[in-house]
Design a protein around this motif. Structure first.
Motif, PDB file in Angstrom:
ATOM      1  N   GLN B 183      59.315  76.043  19.182  1.00  0.00           N
ATOM      2  CA  GLN B 183      60.150  74.857  18.990  1.00  0.00           C
ATOM      3  C   GLN B 183      59.367  73.568  19.231  1.00  0.00           C
ATOM      4  OE1 GLN B 183      63.389  75.889  21.544  1.00  0.00           O
ATOM      5  NE2 GLN B 183      64.234  77.321  20.066  1.00  0.00           N
ATOM      6  N   ALA B 184      58.459  73.602  20.216  1.00  0.00           N
ATOM      7  CA  ALA B 184      57.658  72.403  20.458  1.00  0.00           C
ATOM      8  C   ALA B 184      56.774  72.119  19.250  1.00  0.00           C
ATOM      9  CB  ALA B 184      56.810  72.584  21.707  1.00  0.00           C
ATOM     10  N   ARG B 185      56.297  73.209  18.628  1.00  0.00           N
ATOM     11  CA  ARG B 185      55.450  73.009  17.452  1.00  0.00           C
ATOM     12  C   ARG B 185      56.259  72.453  16.281  1.00  0.00           C
ATOM     13  NH1 ARG B 185      51.305  78.176  17.672  1.00  0.00           N
ATOM     14  NH2 ARG B 185      50.286  77.464  19.566  1.00  0.00           N
ATOM     15  N   GLN B 186      57.546  72.799  16.317  1.00  0.00           N
ATOM     16  CA  GLN B 186      58.388  72.247  15.256  1.00  0.00           C
ATOM     17  C   GLN B 186      58.813  70.821  15.548  1.00  0.00           C
ATOM     18  OE1 GLN B 186      61.417  75.175  15.247  1.00  0.00           O
ATOM     19  NE2 GLN B 186      60.156  76.699  14.180  1.00  0.00           N
ATOM     20  N   GLY B 187      58.424  70.331  16.739  1.00  0.00           N
ATOM     21  CA  GLY B 187      58.686  68.930  17.045  1.00  0.00           C
ATOM     22  C   GLY B 187      59.961  68.677  17.830  1.00  0.00           C
ATOM     23  N   MET B 188      60.531  69.720  18.418  1.00  0.00           N
ATOM     24  CA  MET B 188      61.722  69.487  19.226  1.00  0.00           C
ATOM     25  C   MET B 188      61.346  68.812  20.535  1.00  0.00           C
ATOM     26  SD  MET B 188      64.223  72.755  18.887  1.00  0.00           S
ATOM     27  CE  MET B 188      65.404  72.500  20.176  1.00  0.00           C
ATOM     28  N   ALA B 189      62.232  67.992  21.050  1.00  0.00           N
ATOM     29  CA  ALA B 189      61.966  67.271  22.293  1.00  0.00           C
ATOM     30  C   ALA B 189      62.144  68.203  23.480  1.00  0.00           C
ATOM     31  CB  ALA B 189      62.907  66.084  22.419  1.00  0.00           C
ATOM     32  N   GLU B 190      61.436  67.883  24.580  1.00  0.00           N
ATOM     33  CA  GLU B 190      61.461  68.736  25.763  1.00  0.00           C
ATOM     34  C   GLU B 190      62.883  68.938  26.274  1.00  0.00           C
ATOM     35  OE1 GLU B 190      58.785  67.383  28.813  1.00  0.00           O
ATOM     36  OE2 GLU B 190      59.686  68.702  30.299  1.00  0.00           O
ATOM     37  N   ALA B 191      63.628  67.852  26.338  1.00  0.00           N
ATOM     38  CA  ALA B 191      64.992  67.934  26.878  1.00  0.00           C
ATOM     39  C   ALA B 191      65.861  68.841  26.017  1.00  0.00           C
ATOM     40  CB  ALA B 191      65.598  66.534  26.958  1.00  0.00           C
ATOM     41  N   ASP B 192      65.706  68.718  24.708  1.00  0.00           N
ATOM     42  CA  ASP B 192      66.508  69.547  23.811  1.00  0.00           C
ATOM     43  C   ASP B 192      66.184  71.018  23.971  1.00  0.00           C
ATOM     44  OD1 ASP B 192      67.659  67.319  22.890  1.00  0.00           O
ATOM     45  OD2 ASP B 192      66.336  67.097  21.139  1.00  0.00           O
ATOM     46  N   ILE B 193      64.877  71.281  24.137  1.00  0.00           N
ATOM     47  CA  ILE B 193      64.481  72.678  24.295  1.00  0.00           C
ATOM     48  C   ILE B 193      65.105  73.236  25.573  1.00  0.00           C
ATOM     49  CG2 ILE B 193      62.546  74.238  24.632  1.00  0.00           C
ATOM     50  CD1 ILE B 193      60.815  72.290  23.026  1.00  0.00           C
ATOM     51  N   LEU B 194      64.958  72.461  26.641  1.00  0.00           N
ATOM     52  CA  LEU B 194      65.413  72.956  27.944  1.00  0.00           C
ATOM     53  C   LEU B 194      66.928  73.060  28.028  1.00  0.00           C
ATOM     54  CD1 LEU B 194      62.941  71.197  30.396  1.00  0.00           C
ATOM     55  CD2 LEU B 194      63.029  73.592  29.752  1.00  0.00           C
ATOM     56  N   ALA B 195      67.594  72.428  27.112  1.00  0.00           N
ATOM     57  CA  ALA B 195      69.057  72.471  27.162  1.00  0.00           C
ATOM     58  C   ALA B 195      69.609  73.800  26.665  1.00  0.00           C
ATOM     59  CB  ALA B 195      69.621  71.319  26.316  1.00  0.00           C
ATOM     60  N   GLN B 196      68.764  74.574  26.003  1.00  0.00           N
ATOM     61  CA  GLN B 196      69.259  75.849  25.476  1.00  0.00           C
ATOM     62  C   GLN B 196      69.588  76.803  26.615  1.00  0.00           C
ATOM     63  OE1 GLN B 196      66.770  77.036  21.816  1.00  0.00           O
ATOM     64  NE2 GLN B 196      65.573  75.545  22.927  1.00  0.00           N
ATOM     65  N   PRO B 197      70.513  77.742  26.327  1.00  0.00           N
ATOM     66  CA  PRO B 197      70.995  78.609  27.411  1.00  0.00           C
ATOM     67  C   PRO B 197      69.924  79.518  28.004  1.00  0.00           C
ATOM     68  CG  PRO B 197      71.877  79.294  25.274  1.00  0.00           C
ATOM     69  CD  PRO B 197      71.244  77.963  25.067  1.00  0.00           C
ATOM     70  N   ILE B 198      68.854  79.856  27.252  1.00  0.00           N
ATOM     71  CA  ILE B 198      67.880  80.775  27.855  1.00  0.00           C
ATOM     72  C   ILE B 198      66.994  80.074  28.875  1.00  0.00           C
ATOM     73  CG2 ILE B 198      67.731  82.522  26.024  1.00  0.00           C
ATOM     74  CD1 ILE B 198      65.196  81.017  25.073  1.00  0.00           C
ATOM     75  N   PHE B 199      67.070  78.778  28.954  1.00  0.00           N
ATOM     76  CA  PHE B 199      66.273  78.073  29.968  1.00  0.00           C
ATOM     77  C   PHE B 199      67.108  77.815  31.207  1.00  0.00           C
ATOM     78  CE2 PHE B 199      64.100  77.308  26.029  1.00  0.00           C
ATOM     79  CZ  PHE B 199      62.779  77.490  26.374  1.00  0.00           C
ATOM     80  N   GLY B 200      66.453  77.870  32.349  1.00  0.00           N
ATOM     81  CA  GLY B 200      67.169  77.683  33.609  1.00  0.00           C
ATOM     82  C   GLY B 200      66.850  76.338  34.217  1.00  0.00           C
ATOM     83  N   TRP B 201      66.859  76.239  35.521  1.00  0.00           N
ATOM     84  CA  TRP B 201      66.652  74.950  36.182  1.00  0.00           C
ATOM     85  C   TRP B 201      65.196  74.529  36.197  1.00  0.00           C
ATOM     86  CZ3 TRP B 201      63.583  75.887  40.376  1.00  0.00           C
ATOM     87  CH2 TRP B 201      63.639  77.180  40.913  1.00  0.00           C
ATOM     88  N   ALA B 202      64.296  75.502  36.165  1.00  0.00           N
ATOM     89  CA  ALA B 202      62.885  75.108  36.179  1.00  0.00           C
ATOM     90  C   ALA B 202      62.127  75.848  35.108  1.00  0.00           C
ATOM     91  CB  ALA B 202      62.258  75.398  37.538  1.00  0.00           C
ATOM     92  N   GLY B 203      62.499  77.064  34.884  1.00  0.00           N
ATOM     93  CA  GLY B 203      61.781  77.846  33.896  1.00  0.00           C
ATOM     94  C   GLY B 203      62.775  78.566  33.027  1.00  0.00           C
ATOM     95  N   ALA B 204      62.548  79.870  32.897  1.00  0.00           N
ATOM     96  CA  ALA B 204      63.451  80.653  32.082  1.00  0.00           C
ATOM     97  C   ALA B 204      64.627  81.115  32.926  1.00  0.00           C
ATOM     98  CB  ALA B 204      62.702  81.846  31.520  1.00  0.00           C
ATOM     99  N   ARG B 205      65.769  81.134  32.322  1.00  0.00           N
ATOM    100  CA  ARG B 205      66.965  81.552  33.038  1.00  0.00           C
ATOM    101  C   ARG B 205      66.778  82.988  33.537  1.00  0.00           C
ATOM    102  NH1 ARG B 205      72.704  79.855  31.164  1.00  0.00           N
ATOM    103  NH2 ARG B 205      74.048  81.098  32.521  1.00  0.00           N
TER     104      ARG B 205
END
Lengths: 543, 345, 191, 182
Positions: B183-205
């Motif tokens: 997703q980063a390579r596709q140009g998504m912003a960090e916040a948007d990436i981290l907002a997805q459900p598979i991400f947790g508070w610091a890393g992966a959920r």
């Protein structure tokens, strides 16, 4: 009293087990009916026997003389008669026999006249020769002849260290000696200081021996320092104690004297005092008998006392004992034959019981965990040395500085795979030594072979020259009978060949009986004499 | 002939070491089951069964006694690490193949415990990711994200009978590391990436908690002196440093260091895989070099390589360097000159 | 500049001549029994390979051109053989020990497919002179790297309890395979 | 065609020149391989290899005329070291060439007739004595080659295996490791 210590790396804390034997004073052994004195008790060449079977000896009489430089004398422990001079069981890990003088005591314990030495005014080399003839050797375990160590040599000695660390578990002979005979030890140290001409004298004693420390401090003059060192095995190792007290590392392959420091065991200092101030040769030493015995303790034991008798003096082994160790549990070895005698190197007889000395569990493969490297006081990588020793790749093992290993046993003590690491190192070392021996022998054989070839060539040439000359003479005598030089040469060759054949018929006289060493010549003479005797006897029998 | 020393340190054996490692893994395993469902028990059980079975078979083939070599517990530790590294709910034969590579090729072909040059679990893992990349990218999704989290019985069913009617996508998802990278390579912003459900508070959920449990287990090992600080600390420091530099240089492309430390197999690797004494460097300086190299390589592979998580490759590459590192970092032996060459008296 | 760096990293790690192109396996297996020998071999190969890359590029561009392209392999081999011959004499003079331990493998650098392969790849990839030099150097450094690491591994392997059927070259080949597996981790790093 | 020949000739000339210069610049004498082989051989001079002594065998090996596994006194260990030196694969000792334990020759003092034949046979002059006098062997110098046995007309020489004593005793290979069937 607050000397800055320099802790060495590694080391282990095995259970001390000092209490069973250090509570009671040193006891004297009763006079025994028989003593066996080995002639090889020290590092170096064995002593040369001076007595024969049937000869009578007195206590303190020299029965073996130092042979060569690295050697020292042996003495009769009591008066009596020599029963035999023959190979007997000795305390050695191999269980092999070695040449001993067996003495049958006469019960009188008559002594030769002892001559105290005026050491302060005696010439240094005369003093050392006396010490050699009194049989002094290091009593800490290495049994290096003391007279050599008292020779400062080219390198000036600035510090003398008296080793009273006694870091091996169970052993307490130095502890008791320091408690009871501190004044004598200090006097011995004074003699050493005189002989070495050094200024500084340090006593190193582990802090688990407060009584010994106190006794030494009370006895030592102000210019000798008694240092308490933390209890950590192997702080009693010569190189380790030297570093601990002075921060100086003994260079690899060298001795502490290379850096101006000499180390003696406190027991040696005591024996030196007796030798110099009383004129008494090294006749006895203190031996700890401990472990699974009825009355553990320390015994003033004459050199040559059979270990079985020593064990009996300590009340004998308790039921369930599973063998004895000579020395301590970290560096000692299994006693294979109890008739073997106490020697200058025996400091402890440790009786094993199955609870404290269970059989070593079967070894598992090394997992390179590095526990051995962390425990190694020489900063070696024992698991690498093991890896290559096990595969018999001795060159590689040596490249990991195998010969800097002091065989203290720390690595095998901590190994979670229970690998007998030190056994592998001892194995690799003795294999390498054998190879070096073989190499020396091969070099000698090569030289001798080349010399023989050279000699044969020379003899052939000499002969040819001789015959050529003879032929020339003949030719000259015959005048110019044959002017053809080619023919003359042929003739000479023919003559030479004929002469050779004649000589061969007579039997050639080999020339290698010249320049024989006196010893070999004597041997040949002896053999010839023996042969004549035997031949005569045989003939007599036939007739 | 038995020489000195006759004294041995008590309660000290290879079995005890391995048991401590297993015990230290337990918090991580429980956390895994808690966040990703009971599937881990199936893969753990299978790997252990296969490992012990293969170990027996190979010991018999090599004519070695079973009891002492089985009781050392090394096969179980390898199996546990493998099970934790592999995706759960993969087909049973994947576990068998991985164990075969780990115990058979990487360990016994080299002569068994203590002789291997490569970390067995990582050889098993790397062989699978090269051989079966599809299965190796299907990771069980954390509870709460997955449409369906199989129960223990269902997990058995999935492993042995395949997914059948259930869509694989129902219970698996891409790993957060993978998701970030694509997703980063596709140009998504960090916040948007981290907002997805598979991400947790610091890393992966889920993974972040599992990683913390591994950290806890690792600290227990440190406290028990089973491992020393050198490798884990250096490894994590090298990782964090590399990740930090990359993140500073290009925040849009590269995730922050904490994310990397708490995702994928980083923590497991730092305390349990990189510290395997057999395949790690053994000199004090060598350990630092080895761990720094592994941490650095891990981040390079994560950032630029074709694989989402490079733990196995980083460790194997570092393993390759170990004998060389050891040979040139021998500590000075007592009594030798400083800077003197080794082996010269 | 970045281009050269990429070529260097690419040839040393990602497309390692031994691990991923499987070239130069003969000296890789043959001269990796001892660490010191491997270092010597690596140095010799690096010298030969770098020089051969540059020289063969010059020959290809300025002497052969398009019309004499069929002489490429032939002339490259001649150049390589010349450089190897020179290296051989140089090593024999400066380090007789290394000369002896390298033994037959030193003249065999001539027939090392990696040494011929790299100049040919240079032509194929249409590298310029400096690029060719860097490519040659990178390939040689990659070769030296794996050779030296592999030699250190084999020194340890020598003493391992490898089961009898796998001892010697067999386990060395397996190790090389596992090394190659590990090098796959670099996949995707460049391009 | 001409250009092709010219190009190849040019390359050949240049390289030939460089190599010619290098062969002068870096000329070395051949390394003394024979000496190195001879240093590994045990110098028993026993001739079991089929050559009259260790040096001739070393020469034969260096010329490639003899195999490296013909020296029983050197044992398999010696073969291994030769293989290492020469960069070839080690092989087991030849058939019927099992190494024997180290021994020295001993002359039976009663039977010896003083014929000097053994003295002539001894390659290292380790036997002393004169004609019609009893001979004896200097044990430290005897290599155990057995060359003195055949010439003796009265068979008075026997080989005595050297027993180890406290000084030469070696620690054995530890056997704690689990027994291996493989």
């Amino acid at each position: 009293m607050s000397r800055k210590l320099h802790p060495f790396n590694g080391g282990v804390h095995p259970d001390g087990h000092k209490e069973p034997s250090n509570a009671t004073p040193i006891r004297a052994m009763p006079l025994l009916p028989r003593y066996v004195v080995p002639l090889r008790q020290h590092i170096g060449a064995p002593a040369r026997p001076l007595v024969r079977a049937g000869e009578r000896v007195a206590r303190g009489q020299m029965i073996g003389a130092a042979e060569g430089y690295v050697s020292t004398a042996a003495h009769a422990p009591t008066s009596g008669s020599v029963l035999a001079v023959e190979p007997r069981a000795v305390p050695h890990p191999s269980g092999l026999f070695d040449l001993c003088v067996v003495i049958e005591a006469d019960g009188e314990d008559r002594a030769v006249e002892l001559q105290p030495l005026d050491w302060r005014n005696l010439d240094a080399s005369a003093l050392r020769n006396r010490i050699r003839d009194l049989g002094l050797a290091g009593l800490g375990g290495a049994v290096f002849p003391s007279y050599i160590k008292l020779n400062p040599g080219a390198q000036a000695i600035h510090t003398l260290i008296l080793n009273g660390a006694e870091c091996e578990p169970w052993i307490t002979c130095d502890d008791r000696l320091m408690r009871e005979r501190a004044a004598e030890i200090v006097l011995g140290a004074e003699i050493m200081r005189h002989a070495l001409g050094c200024a500084s004298v340090l006593f190193g004693v582990e802090d688990n021996k407060p009584e010994a420390l106190a006794a030494l401090r009370a006895a030592a003059p102000t210019d000798m320092e008694v240092v308490s060192v933390p209890t950590l095995y192997p702080s009693g190792g010569g190189k380790q104690l030297t570093y601990l007290l002075t921060g100086v590392e003994t260079p690899t392959g060298g001795r502490s004297t290379d850096v101006g420091i000499q180390v003696f065991n406190v027991g040696t200092a005591y024996s030196l005092y007796r030798a110099v101030c009383l004129g008494e040769p090294l006749l006895s030493r203190v031996v700890t008998v401990t472990g699974h015995v009825a009355e553990p303790g320390n015994f003033e034991t004459r050199i040559g006392t059979p270990l079985a008798d020593l064990l009996a003096a300590a009340g004998g082994a308790l039921p369930g004992a599973v063998g004895e160790i000579i020395g301590g549990p970290m560096m000692g070895f299994d006693l294979l034959d109890r008739v073997a005698p106490v020697t200058k190197s025996v400091n402890c007889l440790l009786v094993k019981d199955p609870r404290l000395f269970p059989a070593r569990p079967a070894a598992l493969p090394c997992i390179r965990c590095g526990a051995c490297a962390r425990a190694c006081p020489a900063d070696l990588q024992p698991f690498e040395m093991y890896w290559f020793s096990r595969a018999k790749d001795f060159g590689k093992a040596q490249s990991y500085d195998l010969f800097d290993c002091i065989e203290c046993g720390c690595c095998a003590y901590v190994c979670p795979s229970h690998i007998p690491l030190v056994d592998y190192f001892r194995y690799a070392k003795s294999e390498i030594w054998e190879r070096e021996r073989d190499k020396r022998e091969a070099d000698q054989a090569r030289r001798r072979h080349e010399f023989k070839e050279f000699r044969l060539e020379r003899e052939k040439q000499e002969k040819a020259e001789k015959f050529a000359k003879a032929a020339e003479k003949q030719k000259a005598a015959a005048g110019t009978e044959t002017a053809n030089p080619e023919e003359a040469r042929k003739k000479a060759i023919l003559q030479a060949a004929l002469e050779r054949a004649r000589l061969a018929k007579e039997g050639v006289t080999p020339k290698n009986t010249d320049n024989l060493p006196a010893a070999v010549e004597k041997e040949i003479a002896e053999i010839d004499a023996r042969r004549e005797r035997m031949g005569a006897k045989q003939q007599g029998g036939e007739e | 002939m038995n020489g000195s020393p006759f004294a041995l340190l008590g309660h000290n054996s290879v079995t005890a070491v391995m048991a401590k490692v297993m015990a230290a893994l337990i918090p991580g395993i429980i956390a895994h089951a808690w966040f990703f469902g009971p599937g881990i028990w199936v893969s753990l059980l299978l790997c252990m069964l296969f490992a012990v079975g293969l170990e027996c078979l190979l010991l018999l083939l090599r004519g070695l006694p079973l009891k002492p070599f089985l009781s050392d517990g090394s096969a179980l530790v390898t199996a546990a690490l493998l099970a934790l590294a592999l995706p759960t709910l993969a087909p049973w034969w994947l576990y068998l193949m991985a164990t075969l590579f780990a115990v058979g090729v990487a360990k016994h072909l080299y002569g068994g415990l203590g002789q291997n040059l490569f970390n067995p679990a990582m050889v098993g893992y790397a062989a699978m990711i090269i051989g079966f990349p599809v299965y190796m990218t299907q990771w069980a999704a954390p509870i709460g994200v997955a449409h369906f989290t199989p129960s223990l019985a269902e997990a058995f069913d999935l492993v042995f009978a395949g997914s059948g009617a259930i869509s694989v996508d129902a219970y698996t998802s891409a790993t957060p590391l993978d998701a970030w990278k694509t997703q980063a390579r596709q140009g998504m912003a960090e916040a948007d990436i981290l907002a997805q459900p598979i991400f947790g508070w610091a890393g992966a959920r889920g993974q972040e908690m599992v990683a913390l449990m591994y950290l806890l287990g690792g600290l227990l090992l440190l406290a028990n002196r089973v491992i020393t600080w050198h490798i884990p600390v250096t490894f994590l420091a090298a990782m964090a440093l590399t990740a930090g530099l990359l993140h500073l240089a290009n925040p849009a492309q590269h995730a922050p260091p904490l994310f990397h430390l708490l995702s994928g197999g980083a923590m497991l690797c730092a305390f349990f895989i990189a510290t395997d004494p057999v395949t790690a460097a053994s000199t004090p300086l060598g350990k630092l070099i080895y761990a720094a190299l592994a941490g650095f390589l891990l981040m390079i592979i994560r950032a630029f390589g074709a694989y989402p998580d490079g733990v196995a490759f980083a460790i194997l590459l570092a393993n390759i360097c170990v004998p060389f590192i050891d040979a040139y970092t021998q500590p000075r032996v007592f009594g030798h000159k400083r800077g003197g060459k080794r082996g010269q008296a | 500049m970045e281009n050269y760096l990429l070529i260097l990293i690419g040839t040393v790690f990602v497309n390692n001549i031994v691990m991923s192109k499987m070239l130069g396996l003969c000296p890789f297996m043959g001269v990796s029994k001892k660490l010191e020998t491997a270092i010597g071999m690596g140095a010799a190969t690096t010298f030969v390979l770098t020089l051969a890359s540059g020289l063969s590029h010059l020959i290809d561009t300025y002497l052969l051109g398009q019309e004499l392209a069929y002489l490429r392999t032939l002339s490259f081999i001649v150049v390589i053989a010349g450089i190897v011959g020179f290296t051989e004499m140089f090593i024999k003079k400066t380090s007789p020990v290394l000369f002896r331990v390298l033994g037959i493998y030193l003249p065999l650098i001539t027939t090392n497919c990696a040494v011929l392969g790299i100049p040919l790849l240079n032509v194929q990839e249409q590298h310029g002179f400096v690029e060719s030099l860097v490519f040659g150097l990178g390939g040689a450094l990659g070769f030296t790297l794996v050779l030296v690491l592999f030699a250190a591994m084999r020194e340890r392997l020598e003493a391992a309890d490898v089961p009898a059927p796998f001892r010697g070259t067999s386990i060395a080949m397996i190790s090389a395979g596992l090394m190659s597996l590990a090098f796959m981790g670099f996949a995707g790093l460049i391009k | 065609m001409i250009s092709a020949i010219l190009v190849m000739a040019g390359i050949g000339l240049v390289l030939g020149g460089v190599l010619g210069w290098a062969s002068i610049r870096y000329r070395v004498e051949d390394d003394p391989l024979v000496e190195k082989i001879d240093a590994i051989l045990p110098q028993t001079q026993c001739g079991q290899c089929g050559f009259p002594g260790c040096k001739p065998y070393a020469e034969a090996i260096s010329k490639g005329e003899a195999d490296i596994n013909l020296c029983p006194p050197g044992g398999n260990d010696g073969v291994k070291r030769l293989a290492e030196l020469l960069g070839v694969e080690p092989k087991p000792l030849g058939a019927g060439m099992e190494p024997k334990p180290k021994a020295v020759a001993v002359i039976d003092e009663n039977t010896c007739i003083g014929c000097t034949l053994c003295i002539q046979a001894c390659p290292v002059d380790a036997i002393v004595g004169a004609a019609k006098q009893m001979h004896s062997i200097i044990a430290e110098q005897c290599t155990g080659c057995e060359l003195c046995l055949p010439p003796c007309p009265v068979d008075c020489i026997s080989m005595q295996v050297i027993r180890e004593d406290v000084a030469t005793w070696k620690w054995r290979y530890p056997v704690h490791m689990m027994k291996r069937a493989a």
